[in-house]
Motif scaffolding. Structure first.
Motif, short mmCIF file in Angstrom:
data_model
loop_
_atom_site.label_atom_id
_atom_site.label_comp_id
_atom_site.label_asym_id
_atom_site.label_seq_id
_atom_site.Cartn_x
_atom_site.Cartn_y
_atom_site.Cartn_z
N PRO A 171 0.75 -1.11 -0.06
CA PRO A 171 -0.15 -0.09 -0.20
C PRO A 171 0.85 1.41 -0.09
N ASN A 172 1.87 1.39 0.76
CA ASN A 172 2.79 2.49 0.84
C ASN A 172 3.34 2.87 -0.33
N HIS A 173 4.03 1.71 -1.33
CA HIS A 173 4.54 1.64 -2.46
C HIS A 173 3.69 2.27 -3.65
N LEU A 174 2.64 1.58 -3.47
CA LEU A 174 1.43 1.98 -4.58
C LEU A 174 1.01 3.55 -4.29
N ALA A 175 0.82 3.81 -2.99
CA ALA A 175 0.72 5.33 -2.87
C ALA A 175 1.84 6.27 -3.43
N GLU A 176 2.92 5.88 -3.09
CA GLU A 176 4.08 6.64 -3.59
C GLU A 176 3.91 6.74 -5.12
N LEU A 177 3.66 5.57 -5.60
CA LEU A 177 3.70 5.74 -7.19
C LEU A 177 2.54 6.69 -7.81
N ILE A 178 1.35 6.58 -7.10
CA ILE A 178 0.36 7.33 -7.47
C ILE A 178 0.63 8.99 -7.21
N ILE A 179 1.43 9.18 -6.01
CA ILE A 179 1.64 10.37 -5.98
C ILE A 179 2.52 11.06 -6.98
N ASN A 180 3.52 10.23 -7.32
CA ASN A 180 4.47 10.73 -8.47
C ASN A 180 3.81 10.68 -9.87
N LEU A 181 2.97 9.59 -10.07
CA LEU A 181 2.10 9.83 -11.39
C LEU A 181 1.33 11.15 -11.45
N CYS A 182 0.83 11.60 -10.39
CA CYS A 182 -0.29 12.67 -10.17
C CYS A 182 0.70 13.93 -10.55
N ALA A 183 1.92 14.11 -10.10
CA ALA A 183 2.69 15.12 -10.27
C ALA A 183 3.16 15.07 -11.72
N PHE A 184 3.50 14.14 -12.35
CA PHE A 184 3.93 14.10 -13.83
C PHE A 184 2.63 14.43 -14.58
N GLU A 185 1.51 14.01 -14.24
CA GLU A 185 0.29 14.21 -14.90
C GLU A 185 -0.09 15.52 -14.83
N GLN A 186 0.13 16.44 -13.87
CA GLN A 186 -0.11 17.70 -13.76
C GLN A 186 0.78 18.59 -14.69
N TYR A 187 2.04 18.00 -14.51
CA TYR A 187 3.36 18.66 -15.48
C TYR A 187 3.12 18.41 -16.83
N SER A 188 2.75 17.36 -17.36
CA SER A 188 2.52 17.15 -18.83
C SER A 188 1.34 17.98 -19.23
N ARG A 189 0.24 18.21 -18.51
CA ARG A 189 -0.89 18.98 -18.86
C ARG A 189 -0.63 20.11 -18.93
N ASP A 190 0.44 21.04 -17.69
CA ASP A 190 0.67 22.43 -17.80
C ASP A 190 1.82 22.55 -18.38
N CYS A 191 2.66 21.72 -19.10
CA CYS A 191 4.07 21.89 -19.80
C CYS A 191 3.58 23.02 -21.11
N GLU A 192 4.67 23.92 -21.08
CA GLU A 192 4.47 24.66 -22.23
C GLU A 192 4.78 24.21 -23.60
N ASN A 193 3.97 24.47 -24.70
CA ASN A 193 4.07 23.83 -25.86
C ASN A 193 4.57 25.04 -27.09
N SER A 194 5.65 24.74 -27.54
CA SER A 194 6.31 25.75 -28.46
C SER A 194 5.71 25.54 -29.83
N ASN A 195 5.33 24.48 -30.11
CA ASN A 195 4.58 24.21 -31.35
C ASN A 195 3.73 22.97 -31.48
N PRO A 196 2.86 22.66 -32.40
CA PRO A 196 1.81 21.78 -32.37
C PRO A 196 2.46 20.45 -32.18
#
Length: 89
Positions: A29-54
């Motif tokens: 449970p601890n490891h899964l929660a840590e993985l989910i925390i990290n995935l949430c962080a990357f999910e937000q990062y990829s959503r908010d990442c600046e795009n310089s082209n299409p």
């Protein structure tokens, strides 16, 4: 674009699971929660990442969707494990 599933756990809930001890000698449970925390962080990062082209926009949208799908799979696994372990957050 495919729909992104909503999160099933808050940051607070995941942080609590990370620190819990289960009834079995297992830290899954601890490891899964840590993985989910990290995935949430990357999910937000990829959503908010600046795009310089299409092309950037396309890859970031794909990364966001893939990360959301991975998060959803691990959230399902964590929910099931919490049921088995009797963990409530």
């Amino acid at each position: 674009m495919d729909r992104v599933a909503p999160r099933r756990f808050s940051e607070e809930q995941l942080a609590k699971v990370v620190t819990l001890k289960g009834s079995i000698a297992c830290e899954c449970p601890n490891h899964l929660a840590e993985l989910i925390i990290n995935l949430c962080a990357f999910e937000q990062y990829s959503r908010d990442c600046e795009n310089s082209n299409p092309r950037d926009a396309v890859i970031h949208a794909q990364l966001h969707l893939a990360t959301s799908q991975a998060r959803t799979i691990l959230e399902d696994s964590l929910l099931r494990l919490m049921e088995i372990e009797g963990i409530k957050v």
